[in-house]
Motif scaffolding. Structure first.
Motif, PDB file in Angstrom:
ATOM      1  N   CYS A  59       0.955  -1.221  -0.051  1.00 25.22           N
ATOM      2  CA  CYS A  59       0.054   0.004   0.034  1.00 25.22           C
ATOM      3  C   CYS A  59       0.772   1.166   0.292  1.00 25.22           C
ATOM      4  CB  CYS A  59      -0.717   0.081   1.087  1.00 25.22           C
ATOM      5  SG  CYS A  59      -2.167   1.292   1.200  1.00 25.22           S
ATOM      6  N   ARG A  60       0.911   1.966  -1.039  1.00 22.79           N
ATOM      7  CA  ARG A  60       1.623   3.088  -1.054  1.00 22.79           C
ATOM      8  C   ARG A  60       1.108   4.322  -0.308  1.00 22.79           C
ATOM      9  NH1 ARG A  60       2.678   6.255  -6.786  1.00 22.79           N
ATOM     10  NH2 ARG A  60       3.772   4.274  -7.288  1.00 22.79           N
ATOM     11  N   VAL A  61      -0.249   4.424  -0.339  1.00 29.04           N
ATOM     12  CA  VAL A  61      -1.166   5.332   0.606  1.00 29.04           C
ATOM     13  C   VAL A  61      -2.465   4.960   0.593  1.00 29.04           C
ATOM     14  CG1 VAL A  61      -1.391   7.123  -1.521  1.00 29.04           C
ATOM     15  CG2 VAL A  61      -1.358   7.802   0.948  1.00 29.04           C
ATOM     16  N   ILE A  62      -3.164   5.151   1.775  1.00 26.93           N
ATOM     17  CA  ILE A  62      -4.484   4.744   1.615  1.00 26.93           C
ATOM     18  C   ILE A  62      -5.345   6.121   1.476  1.00 26.93           C
ATOM     19  CG2 ILE A  62      -6.422   3.988   3.379  1.00 26.93           C
ATOM     20  CD1 ILE A  62      -4.362   2.689   4.705  1.00 26.93           C
ATOM     21  N   ARG A  63      -6.441   5.919   0.417  1.00 24.49           N
ATOM     22  CA  ARG A  63      -7.122   6.767  -0.136  1.00 24.49           C
ATOM     23  C   ARG A  63      -8.593   6.372   0.089  1.00 24.49           C
ATOM     24  NH1 ARG A  63      -3.746  10.088   1.339  1.00 24.49           N
ATOM     25  NH2 ARG A  63      -2.628  11.373  -0.137  1.00 24.49           N
ATOM     26  N   PRO A  64      -9.649   7.154  -0.121  1.00 29.79           N
ATOM     27  CA  PRO A  64     -11.051   6.495  -0.266  1.00 29.79           C
ATOM     28  C   PRO A  64     -11.139   5.878  -1.508  1.00 29.79           C
ATOM     29  CG  PRO A  64     -11.125   8.984   0.919  1.00 29.79           C
ATOM     30  CD  PRO A  64      -9.711   8.462   0.383  1.00 29.79           C
ATOM     31  N   PRO A  65     -11.846   4.991  -1.775  1.00 36.06           N
ATOM     32  CA  PRO A  65     -11.921   4.300  -3.053  1.00 36.06           C
ATOM     33  C   PRO A  65     -12.975   5.259  -3.906  1.00 36.06           C
ATOM     34  CG  PRO A  65     -13.523   3.364  -1.415  1.00 36.06           C
ATOM     35  CD  PRO A  65     -12.807   4.066  -0.833  1.00 36.06           C
ATOM     36  N   LEU A  66     -12.495   5.066  -5.338  1.00 36.43           N
ATOM     37  CA  LEU A  66     -13.514   5.820  -6.367  1.00 36.43           C
ATOM     38  C   LEU A  66     -14.520   4.791  -6.727  1.00 36.43           C
ATOM     39  CD1 LEU A  66     -10.337   7.260  -8.335  1.00 36.43           C
ATOM     40  CD2 LEU A  66     -11.737   8.451  -6.363  1.00 36.43           C
ATOM     41  N   ASN A  67     -15.617   5.662  -7.261  1.00 40.76           N
ATOM     42  CA  ASN A  67     -16.584   4.816  -7.873  1.00 40.76           C
ATOM     43  C   ASN A  67     -16.099   4.710  -9.540  1.00 40.76           C
ATOM     44  OD1 ASN A  67     -17.817   7.074  -9.130  1.00 40.76           O
ATOM     45  ND2 ASN A  67     -19.232   7.022  -7.487  1.00 40.76           N
ATOM     46  N   ASP A  68     -16.825   3.727 -10.233  1.00 37.66           N
ATOM     47  CA  ASP A  68     -16.762   3.629 -11.748  1.00 37.66           C
ATOM     48  C   ASP A  68     -16.994   4.629 -12.531  1.00 37.66           C
ATOM     49  OD1 ASP A  68     -15.959   1.960 -14.001  1.00 37.66           O
ATOM     50  OD2 ASP A  68     -17.978   1.591 -14.188  1.00 37.66           O
ATOM     51  N   SER A  69     -17.934   5.745 -12.028  1.00 36.42           N
ATOM     52  CA  SER A  69     -18.110   6.793 -12.687  1.00 36.42           C
ATOM     53  C   SER A  69     -17.212   7.752 -12.924  1.00 36.42           C
ATOM     54  CB  SER A  69     -19.569   7.528 -12.381  1.00 36.42           C
ATOM     55  OG  SER A  69     -19.541   7.904 -11.120  1.00 36.42           O
ATOM     56  N   ILE A  70     -16.395   7.791 -11.728  1.00 37.89           N
ATOM     57  CA  ILE A  70     -15.156   9.017 -11.640  1.00 37.89           C
ATOM     58  C   ILE A  70     -14.156   8.408 -12.775  1.00 37.89           C
ATOM     59  CG2 ILE A  70     -13.236   9.846 -10.349  1.00 37.89           C
ATOM     60  CD1 ILE A  70     -15.483  10.148  -7.999  1.00 37.89           C
ATOM     61  N   PHE A  71     -13.943   7.143 -12.533  1.00 42.84           N
ATOM     62  CA  PHE A  71     -12.784   6.427 -13.377  1.00 42.84           C
ATOM     63  C   PHE A  71     -13.256   6.800 -14.743  1.00 42.84           C
ATOM     64  CE2 PHE A  71     -11.618   2.987 -16.138  1.00 42.84           C
ATOM     65  CZ  PHE A  71     -10.076   3.107 -15.698  1.00 42.84           C
ATOM     66  N   ARG A  72     -14.450   6.414 -15.353  1.00 45.43           N
ATOM     67  CA  ARG A  72     -14.892   6.740 -16.519  1.00 45.43           C
ATOM     68  C   ARG A  72     -14.767   8.043 -17.237  1.00 45.43           C
ATOM     69  NH1 ARG A  72     -20.568   3.951 -18.921  1.00 45.43           N
ATOM     70  NH2 ARG A  72     -19.893   2.680 -16.881  1.00 45.43           N
ATOM     71  N   LEU A  73     -14.898   9.059 -16.276  1.00 44.53           N
ATOM     72  CA  LEU A  73     -14.338  10.464 -16.871  1.00 44.53           C
ATOM     73  C   LEU A  73     -12.937  10.642 -16.934  1.00 44.53           C
ATOM     74  CD1 LEU A  73     -16.489  12.427 -14.028  1.00 44.53           C
ATOM     75  CD2 LEU A  73     -17.146  12.328 -16.545  1.00 44.53           C
ATOM     76  N   ILE A  74     -12.066   9.816 -16.540  1.00 43.78           N
ATOM     77  CA  ILE A  74     -10.777  10.145 -16.715  1.00 43.78           C
ATOM     78  C   ILE A  74     -10.202   9.263 -17.860  1.00 43.78           C
ATOM     79  CG2 ILE A  74      -8.614   9.575 -15.410  1.00 43.78           C
ATOM     80  CD1 ILE A  74      -9.659   9.895 -12.910  1.00 43.78           C
ATOM     81  N   VAL A  75     -10.810   8.018 -17.992  1.00 41.65           N
ATOM     82  CA  VAL A  75     -10.320   7.187 -18.993  1.00 41.65           C
ATOM     83  C   VAL A  75     -11.324   7.061 -20.164  1.00 41.65           C
ATOM     84  CG1 VAL A  75      -9.309   4.758 -19.462  1.00 41.65           C
ATOM     85  CG2 VAL A  75      -8.920   5.945 -17.269  1.00 41.65           C
TER      86      VAL A  75
END
Length: 164
Positions: A102-118
């Protein structure tokens, strides 16, 4: 038409990788500190190098967890006892593997945020280009900073409340 999750757009260099789990396999990923995929992903997993950012997508919850870092090269059967294959005793059902920390703990992202990026749902993308990986890391950092700032405001407001 489904896109091939094995390849980044226009053959770009690998900048990060997304492994997939479910509610059953996720605890084993964290306990063993190893992520795995079916053998058909061996070619792209073999491109993973130590230090590369790695993410874990739970398809039951629709959440992307991070930020992890590869501590080994990607390969086959790094831990052959992880996720036993019921059809082949002594073999892993997910032999394309990488060791992570684990590099750093962050709150998980949902699929819709990922979809905006990729631009595509996670189920269509395992490999991340360098730009996609950097954008994903930036989103995690931005959301972390936003959450910290919001928490500070809430605490400050609570402290400023008059006693009743």
């Amino acid at each position: 038409m489904a896109r091939n999750p094995e390849y980044s757009p226009q053959g770009e260099a690998l900048g990060g990788y997304i492994f997939v789990c479910n509610n059953v396999t996720m605890p084993d990923c964290f306990r063993r500190r190893i992520f795995g995929l079916p053998a058909r992903n061996r070619e792209s997993v073999s491109e993973i190098r130590p230090g590369m950012p790695i993410f874990l997508y739970n398809f039951n919850t629709g959440l992307l967890y991070g930020i992890f870092e590869a501590v080994s090269f990607g390969g086959m059967n790094i831990d052959p006892l992880a996720w036993p294959d019921p059809n082949f005793p002594g073999r892993s059902a997910y032999p394309a593997q990488v060791r992570v920390r684990c590099r750093v703990i962050r709150p998980p992202l949902n699929d819709s945020i990922f979809r905006l990026i990729v631009g595509v749902p996670i189920r269509y993308r395992r490999r991340l280009s360098v730009t996609q990986a950097l954008n994903l890391l930036d989103i995690y950092e931005y959301l972390h900073c936003y959450c910290v700032a919001l928490a500070r405001e809430v605490i400050a407001a609570a402290i400023a409340l008059p006693d009743i």
